[in-house]
Design an enzyme around this catalytic site. Structure first.
Site, mmCIF file in Angstrom:
data_model
loop_
_atom_site.group_PDB
_atom_site.id
_atom_site.type_symbol
_atom_site.label_atom_id
_atom_site.label_comp_id
_atom_site.label_asym_id
_atom_site.label_seq_id
_atom_site.Cartn_x
_atom_site.Cartn_y
_atom_site.Cartn_z
ATOM 1 C CG HIS A 7 -9.303 -3.754 61.582
ATOM 2 N ND1 HIS A 7 -9.742 -2.438 61.591
ATOM 3 C CD2 HIS A 7 -10.333 -4.482 61.084
ATOM 4 C CE1 HIS A 7 -10.974 -2.376 61.120
ATOM 5 N NE2 HIS A 7 -11.361 -3.598 60.795
ATOM 6 C CG HIS A 64 -13.079 -5.023 55.590
ATOM 7 N ND1 HIS A 64 -13.897 -5.786 56.395
ATOM 8 C CD2 HIS A 64 -12.650 -3.997 56.361
ATOM 9 C CE1 HIS A 64 -13.969 -5.238 57.600
ATOM 10 N NE2 HIS A 64 -13.205 -4.158 57.612
ATOM 11 C CD GLU A 110 -13.296 -0.440 58.660
ATOM 12 O OE1 GLU A 110 -13.735 0.080 59.692
ATOM 13 O OE2 GLU A 110 -12.999 -1.659 58.586
#
Length: 151
Positions: A7, A64, A110
């Site tokens: 995502h 991010h 991430e």
């Protein structure tokens, strides 16, 4: 092994304006919206908007990129990051296993093993203040205090 992009999260100082831009201008499909954020789909790309009134350039905000990782590979990938000396920039507090880390240039990244469906399932059981789930662009599903089922 990384399977792809999980995502994208963008910090925004103006949630209503960003929500309107992504849904109205870019045609993103709204999935959920609450006081401090929104989940959208751009094609099959999961986009999160996160309200951050003090956001500065992306390097200092919650913005991010998250990479999708198979649960069977998560521990090994986390260890690889640790062994490489990657610095963690945030502790995971959301649904699904995640590790938040900086690349050598300080970009916020991430590894995540959930998806937008598992995140919404989690929030249907525990919605944050102001969260609204969307069945379609025209029909918000407003949660009450009880666990959610779609109507």
């Amino acid at each position: 092994m990384i399977r792809g992009l999980n995502h994208i999260t963008f910090a925004t100082r103006d949630l209503a304006g960003s929500f309107a831009f992504y849904t109205g201008v870019l045609g993103a499909r709204p999935l959920a919206r609450w006081d401090e954020g929104a989940y959208l789909l751009l094609g099959d790309v999961w986009l999160c908007l996160s309200l951050d009134p003090q956001s500065l350039p992306p390097a200092t905000s919650y913005t991010h990129l998250a990479f999708d990782v198979d649960p069977a590979d998560f521990a090994a990938m986390r260890q690889k990051l640790h062994d490489a000396g990657a610095r963690e920039w945030k502790t995971n507090r959301s649904e699904g296993a995640s590790v938040y880390f900086l690349d050598p240039d300080g970009h916020r990244l991430e590894l995540h093993e959930g998806n937008w469906q598992s995140r919404l399932d989690h929030y249907r059981q525990n919605p944050p203040p102001g969260m609204v789930f969307y069945d379609t662009v025209e029909t918000p599903i407003v949660p009450d205090a009880s666990p959610q089922t779609e109507k």
